[in-house]
Structures are given as C-alpha cells and as structure tokens.
Scaffold this active site. Structure first.
Site, PDB file in Angstrom:
ATOM      1  N   LYS A 158     -17.913  12.834 -33.744  1.00 48.55           N
ATOM      2  CA  LYS A 158     -16.511  12.906 -33.373  1.00 48.55           C
ATOM      3  C   LYS A 158     -16.263  13.696 -32.090  1.00 48.55           C
ATOM      4  O   LYS A 158     -16.920  14.697 -31.827  1.00 48.55           O
ATOM      5  CB  LYS A 158     -15.794  13.584 -34.533  1.00 48.55           C
ATOM      6  CG  LYS A 158     -14.347  13.264 -34.640  1.00 48.55           C
ATOM      7  CD  LYS A 158     -13.804  13.813 -35.938  1.00 48.55           C
ATOM      8  CE  LYS A 158     -12.420  14.342 -35.664  1.00 48.55           C
ATOM      9  NZ  LYS A 158     -12.069  15.546 -36.331  1.00 48.55           N
ATOM     10  N   LYS A 210     -11.254  30.807 -43.194  1.00 41.38           N
ATOM     11  CA  LYS A 210     -10.770  31.757 -42.196  1.00 41.38           C
ATOM     12  C   LYS A 210     -11.156  33.185 -42.548  1.00 41.38           C
ATOM     13  O   LYS A 210     -11.399  34.001 -41.661  1.00 41.38           O
ATOM     14  CB  LYS A 210      -9.266  31.602 -41.998  1.00 41.38           C
ATOM     15  CG  LYS A 210      -8.974  30.369 -41.139  1.00 41.38           C
ATOM     16  CD  LYS A 210      -7.504  30.069 -41.039  1.00 41.38           C
ATOM     17  CE  LYS A 210      -7.283  28.683 -40.430  1.00 41.38           C
ATOM     18  NZ  LYS A 210      -5.951  28.160 -40.770  1.00 41.38           N
ATOM     19  N   LYS A 257     -12.692  19.525 -29.502  1.00 42.15           N
ATOM     20  CA  LYS A 257     -12.661  20.639 -28.568  1.00 42.15           C
ATOM     21  C   LYS A 257     -13.826  21.588 -28.856  1.00 42.15           C
ATOM     22  O   LYS A 257     -14.572  21.976 -27.957  1.00 42.15           O
ATOM     23  CB  LYS A 257     -11.326  21.358 -28.721  1.00 42.15           C
ATOM     24  CG  LYS A 257     -11.114  22.485 -27.785  1.00 42.15           C
ATOM     25  CD  LYS A 257      -9.759  23.129 -28.039  1.00 42.15           C
ATOM     26  CE  LYS A 257      -9.808  24.573 -27.577  1.00 42.15           C
ATOM     27  NZ  LYS A 257      -8.976  25.444 -28.389  1.00 42.15           N
TER      28      LYS A 257
END
Ligand code: TRP
Length: 328
Positions: free
Chosen positions: A194, A111, A197
């Site tokens: 996979k 992050k 989103k």
C-alpha cells in the site's frame, strides 16, 4: 436526504493513495448526501500536544481537499475546533463511557505502546470525541477506513446507551461506509504494498514533475517475463495498477501487450507512467498553489462552513440539554 459525516486528521500532505481512497469517495458523496467534512484538529492534540503549527497544517489540508474538488457549495467543510458544541456533547458522552471499554480499544493500546510517556485522557476518550463528531449531526453514514471500525462500534454503542439512559429514541446508530473496499488499492512504488506516508513510498499531489519522475524511475522491477502471458509479480502489477488509474486505457493496453509478448521495457513504461501521473496531478497541484496563496478565500470557506456546522450542532445540543434536564 441522508447525512454523511467524516473527519480528516491534519497529518501532512495528500498522496495518490488518499486521493483514490477517501478523497474520491468524498467527492462522490457530496453529490448525493448532506455532507459534513471536518478537519479533526482537536483529535490531533491527543498525539501532538504542542502542535508546531496547527493552523498551518489545517490550512494545508483544507487547500488540498478543495483543490481535489471538495466543493463548499455542496458540502459543509469546517474545522472541528470552530464548533465548540462538539466539546459539550463529548462531555456528556464521556459521562457514560466506561474506563474498561475505552481501555480495550485497539488503537488506544497501540498508542500507549507508541507514546508511553503521554497516555493522556484525550487518547483514552478518542472514541467519545469521534462519536460526538458523528452524532452531533445525526449522521446516517460515515466514510472511514477499515481501521476505524472499532471507533464506529463505540459511536453506535454510545448512541444506544444515551437513548437507554434517558429513555428516548434520539440518536440513531451511524453506519460505516468503507471506501477502502470500493476503491482501487493504490500501491507504493517500493513493492511493499500500500502507498502510505509512513511507508515512505508515496507520490504526493503537490510533488512537482521532477520529483514524480525521480520516484517512479526508482520503482522496483524485475528482469522481465520470459514466458508469454505470464502472471505479473507484485512489483510489476503495482506499476500496472497505477497506470490503470492515471493513464489512458490505450496506454495501459499497449504495455499489457508488450508484457504479454515479453517485449516490455520497464524504463519506457516508467517514463510513460511518470508523465501520466504528472498530467493527472498538475491541475490539482496548480489549484493547491493558488488556494494556498488565497488566504481570504480559505478563511471565508472555513468561516461559512463553521457557521453551517454550528447551526446543526446547536440544534442537537439544545435537544440533548433538554433531554438530560439542563436549561436548553
Ligand atoms: N479517527 C478518524 C481517523 O483517524 C478521524 C475522525 C475523527 C473521524 N472524527 C471522525 C472520522 C468522525 C469519521 C468521523 O481517520
């Protein structure tokens, strides 16, 4: 009965991959465990400090989970920010959480790379908040994806450390329950693996029939097998895997046979797959629409869930305050 706790980040709509992963394992666990499922809206402030409409995204995710069959009569469903006791436990855990270990967490480092202009303390202490979520109800099991393992290790470490520092046997170490190992992996339609989103290859539970058809018809295929009983390349296996979870076994058997005989027509298979996905999603979609229009019911679920969660949380906090030496 053992206790289960899991948090859901309110990040958009559920897709088939979520359904056959987390959601399905929640639905199963609510039958056998004392479950607490909550929407982690405080956690979302670590990445989205000005949530455009946090209430709306919380409502969306709540409606979708309920529509899938998470049952407020069986599980306690609540919104994290409704249970302020969690913030107090987070404070105590943070007092015994060290900068070095928090900085070493992989998802923190990721992050930092992703949002270098907003490396806030919440991001750094994400594992303490997650540990507070879990320890506040004394969870035995925590259903999470594999990517959460490091956070789970931190939760166990914080539990042990609390016991050591205050010389008690108070918190037990929560165990991870990796639903991803038990579930069928739902592939995306672009052949990339996979469904997700961020991958942009997902079929959402709220997608209407036309959208589902469009997405399925666009799925990548090849020119078809030329040797009988040949192995399926990934892009083709993906279609079969989806069919396995949504279609009738006889439908799957039929297309398998067509494939093995080199007689398969992918156009037909996709049409069938789209119809079956739609049949699977339609009742869920209808319930999502109904629930979204029933504000009073959603409010009631959230209010009652918060009450039950606060009861459990308040008891823990009374005990924790007493252990540390504050007025209980
Ligand atoms: N970190 C989890 C995720 O990203 C969400 C979460 C927050 C959670 N608190 C939790 C999961 C407590 C399990 C238990 O998916």
């Amino acid at each position: 009965m053992e206790t289960v706790v899991s948090g859901i980040r309110p990040t958009g709509n559920l897709h088939l991959g979520n359904y056959f992963g987390a959601v399905k394992s929640f639905i199963k666990m609510q039958e056998d465990y004392n479950c607490f499922f909550f929407i982690a809206d405080w956690h979302s402030l670590t990445t989205h400090p000005h949530p455009e409409n946090i209430r709306k995204s919380v409502k969306t995710i709540l409606a979708e989970y309920l529509a899938c069959g998470i049952d407020p009569e069986k599980a306690t469903i609540y919104v994290q920010s409704d249970v302020k006791e969690v913030a107090e436990l987070y404070l105590y855990l943070n007092m015994n959480a060290y900068l070095g270990e928090l900085e070493r967490v992989t998802s923190f480092k990721e992050k930092v790379r992703k949002q270098p202009d907003n490396v806030n303390a919440g991001l750094l202490t994400y594992p303490s908040l997650m540990a507070a979520d879990i320890l506040i109800h004394h969870a035995h099991k925590v259903p999470v994806g594999k990517d959460q393992e490091q956070n789970m290790e931190m939760a166990r470490k914080f539990a042990r450390r609390f016991n050591t520092i205050y010389n008690v046997e108070y918190f037990k170490e929560p165990e991870s329950f990796h639903f991803s190992e038990k579930a069928v992996k739902i592939p995306g339609l672009d052949g990339s693996g996979k469904m997700g989103k961020s991958e942009g290859n997902a079929i959402y539970l709220v997608d209407d029939e036309a959208t589902i058809r469009k997405k399925v018809m666009k799925a990548v295929t090849d020119s078809g097998p030329t040797v009988p009983n040949s192995e399926k390349p990934d892009v083709i296996q993906n279609l079969f895997t989806l069919m396995e979870v949504v279609s009738d076994p006889s439908t799957l058997a039929y297309f398998n046979e067509q494939y093995n005989n080199c007689a398969i027509r992918y156009g037909d298979m996709k049409k069938q797959l789209a119809a079956d996905i739609n049949q699977f999603c339609a009742p869920i979609r209808e319930r999502i629409v109904d629930l979204s229009q029933n504000n009073a019911y959603m409010e009631k679920v959230a209010r009652e869930g918060a009450e039950r969660a606060r009861e459990s949380a308040a008891k823990t906090l009374r005990e924790v305050r007493e252990i540390i030496g504050f007025r209980a």
